[in-house]
Design an enzyme around this catalytic site. Structure first.
Site, mmCIF file in Angstrom:
data_model
loop_
_atom_site.group_PDB
_atom_site.id
_atom_site.type_symbol
_atom_site.label_atom_id
_atom_site.label_comp_id
_atom_site.label_asym_id
_atom_site.label_seq_id
_atom_site.Cartn_x
_atom_site.Cartn_y
_atom_site.Cartn_z
ATOM 1 N NE ARG A 79 -4.025 1.652 2.619
ATOM 2 C CZ ARG A 79 -3.822 2.954 3.505
ATOM 3 N NH1 ARG A 79 -2.594 2.996 4.294
ATOM 4 N NH2 ARG A 79 -4.712 3.845 3.661
ATOM 5 C CG ASN A 154 -4.549 7.166 5.393
ATOM 6 O OD1 ASN A 154 -4.712 6.025 5.424
ATOM 7 N ND2 ASN A 154 -4.279 8.087 6.179
ATOM 8 C CD GLU A 155 -5.681 6.844 9.458
ATOM 9 O OE1 GLU A 155 -5.339 8.034 10.067
ATOM 10 O OE2 GLU A 155 -5.133 5.606 9.637
ATOM 11 C CG HIS A 221 -6.718 2.461 9.169
ATOM 12 N ND1 HIS A 221 -6.171 3.462 8.327
ATOM 13 C CD2 HIS A 221 -6.950 1.542 7.833
ATOM 14 C CE1 HIS A 221 -5.828 3.476 7.014
ATOM 15 N NE2 HIS A 221 -6.647 2.385 6.615
ATOM 16 C CE1 TYR A 223 -1.632 1.623 13.445
ATOM 17 C CE2 TYR A 223 -3.624 2.548 12.371
ATOM 18 C CZ TYR A 223 -2.091 2.312 12.592
ATOM 19 O OH TYR A 223 -1.589 2.184 11.151
ATOM 20 C CD GLU A 250 -2.868 3.194 8.022
ATOM 21 O OE1 GLU A 250 -2.684 3.382 9.151
ATOM 22 O OE2 GLU A 250 -2.800 4.077 7.051
ATOM 23 C CD1 TRP A 279 2.177 2.811 10.313
ATOM 24 C CD2 TRP A 279 1.253 3.194 8.362
ATOM 25 N NE1 TRP A 279 2.779 4.181 9.834
ATOM 26 C CE2 TRP A 279 1.827 4.377 8.597
ATOM 27 C CE3 TRP A 279 0.623 3.319 7.223
ATOM 28 C CZ2 TRP A 279 2.136 5.345 8.063
ATOM 29 C CZ3 TRP A 279 0.515 4.485 6.253
ATOM 30 C CH2 TRP A 279 1.430 5.256 6.650
#
Length: 448
Positions: A79, A154-155, A221, A223, A250, A279
């Site tokens: 990516r 992205n995001e 994503h 986290y 991610e 990531w």
């Protein structure tokens, strides 16, 4: 640089009871990579499961050797971070990036990073501005549908008014299609990609419906919001129940208490057949997330070693796309040989057992899970058969291949879960339809 680890105080949201309807998305008519049901497939129909690495190209355009180094980890996807010119870039080297991906036999997911945190980050670009960038790069992208996924932005929304994500994303998809793009599209969640307010989780169908080519995959994503196995499993289950295509675009790692549970993410992705992209390769302002220190593939960090060489990591689970000459579906010849072969002893058939449970059920649909366990000896492959007694039918499957003839169902292992040591187990699952009754069938398991 992007925000990765958010100190979030998430309010407990009241659960709203609803009827879950399985949505089986039809395969797109577009050429190249496409969505089929919950899966991504290549033009030849072969399933493609992303196992990849994020690479911050726009900030390190000279690090072109990273493409080969990422491939050397066993990755099948990279990516690539690009800039639209609003905050970074503009990245006008898209044709060269695609060439680097193809030279290194990597599927190329291209993303505009300028949209990160829009609505909360004042300098961020809107998704509409991201689409305008893609239009300027169209000449480099058209004809690359077998090799390129366009991750629109992205995001794209921060934590301020995350609800705007639904209309903004649907409109961006429509604008991409209206301008002639036939690629597989990927769309990131709001809340800096982590969807902790569940806007993408609860509005995914609206996004998929916006694509006239039915060729969009949703991306989460993961986290610090996803720091427990329960939070990860619950989130992924919602998408599987709805029959929506999803990738983990991610994620990072548990480098301290309370951080992301990377081991559960990798294990769940493998068991569900979901793609993931870690990531990131190198160059973070917070180097805790660097997989390769100073872009040196011989200096993998703790994170790099975990995701590259872990039991559910890239090296163990990545399979090259068939467009590059990777493994293709096995075709069994139908011609009977005229020469009688030499008879050799047949090895004894191994033993196995299988258990079946309905793990979720709603009006007209259900989820079934099957556990296959080897007996007192190791096995190399397994086959599970059963007959539905109440008119049920399998509509989607993961971690197995299934064929049906009337009520009779045959499930066989896929390439990565046939080998089981003595007493070891694996699982596969499926979505099915039912009407009236949904009794548990009797299973038979054979192995070799």
């Amino acid at each position: 640089m992007k925000r990765k680890l958010l100190a979030l105080c998430v309010a407990v949201l009241a659960a709203v009871a609803s009827v879950l309807v399985v949505y089986l998305q039809p395969a797109s008519a577009a050429a190249g990579l496409r969505v089929s049901g919950t899966k991504i497939v290549e033009a030849n129909g072969q399933e493609f499961i992303m196992r990849g690495v994020n690479h911050p190209h726009v900030w390190y355009t000279g690090q072109t050797s990273s493409f080969a180094n990422i491939k050397a980890t066993g990755a099948n996807t990279v990516r690539v971070v690009l800039g639209s010119g609003k905050r970074w870039g503009p990245s006008n080297d898209v044709a060269n990036v695609i060439s680097l991906c193809k030279q290194n036999r990597l599927i190329c997911v291209l993303e505009v990073h300028d949209t990160t945190g829009y609505g909360e980050e004042g300098a961020a670009a809107s998704l509409d501005e991201a689409v305008n960038y893609w239009i300027t790069q169209k000449s480099a992208l058209v004809g690359q549908e077998n090799y390129v996924v366009i991750n629109i932005g992205n995001e794209p929304i921060g934590n301020t008014n995350a609800a705007q994500w639904t209309d903004a994303t649907a409109n961006a998809i429509k604008k991409m299609r209206g301008n002639g793009f036939e690629h597989l599209l990927m769309v990131d969640a709001p809340n800096w990609g982590q969807d902790w307010q569940y806007v993408m989780r609860d509005n995914g169908q609206t996004i998929l419906n916006a694509d006239t080519q039915h060729n969009t995959v949703l991306s989460i994503h993961m986290y610090a919001v996803f720091n427990t196995a329960a939070s990860i499993v619950d989130y992924l289950n919602r998408f599987r129940t709805n029959g929506w295509p999803l990738v983990i675009g991610e994620f990072g790692w548990r480098f301290s208490s309370g951080e992301v549970d990377d081991e559960t993410i990798a294990a769940e992705a493998r068991s569900r057949g979901l793609g993931y992209i870690a990531w990131s390769w190198s160059g973070n302002t917070d180097p805790i997330l660097d997989m390769a220190l100073n872009f040196d593939p011989n200096q993998l960090s703790t994170w790099g070693k975990r995701i590259v060489d872990g039991p559910n990591g890239i090296r163990a689970t990545g399979k090259e796309a068939t467009i590059f000459g990777g493994p293709t579906p096995t075709i069994t010849p139908t011609v009977t040989p005229t020469v009688t072969p030499t008879v050799t002893p047949t090895p004894p058939t191994g033993a196995c057992s299988a258990t079946y449970k309905v793990s979720g059920q709603w009006g007209g649909g259900f989820q079934g899970d099957v556990r296959v366990t080897a007996g007192n000896a190791a096995i190399k492959s397994w086959t599970v058969t059963w007959a539905f007694a109440n008119g049920q039918a399998v509509t989607n499957v993961w971690n197995a291949t299934i064929s049906s003839s009337g009520p009779n169902v045959t499930a066989r292992n896929v390439g990565y879960n046939g080998n089981l040591g003595a007493g070891a187990s694996t699982t596969f699952g499926f979505l099915g339809s039912w009407n009236g009754s949904n009794n548990v069938p009797t299973l038979s398991c054979t192995a070799s």
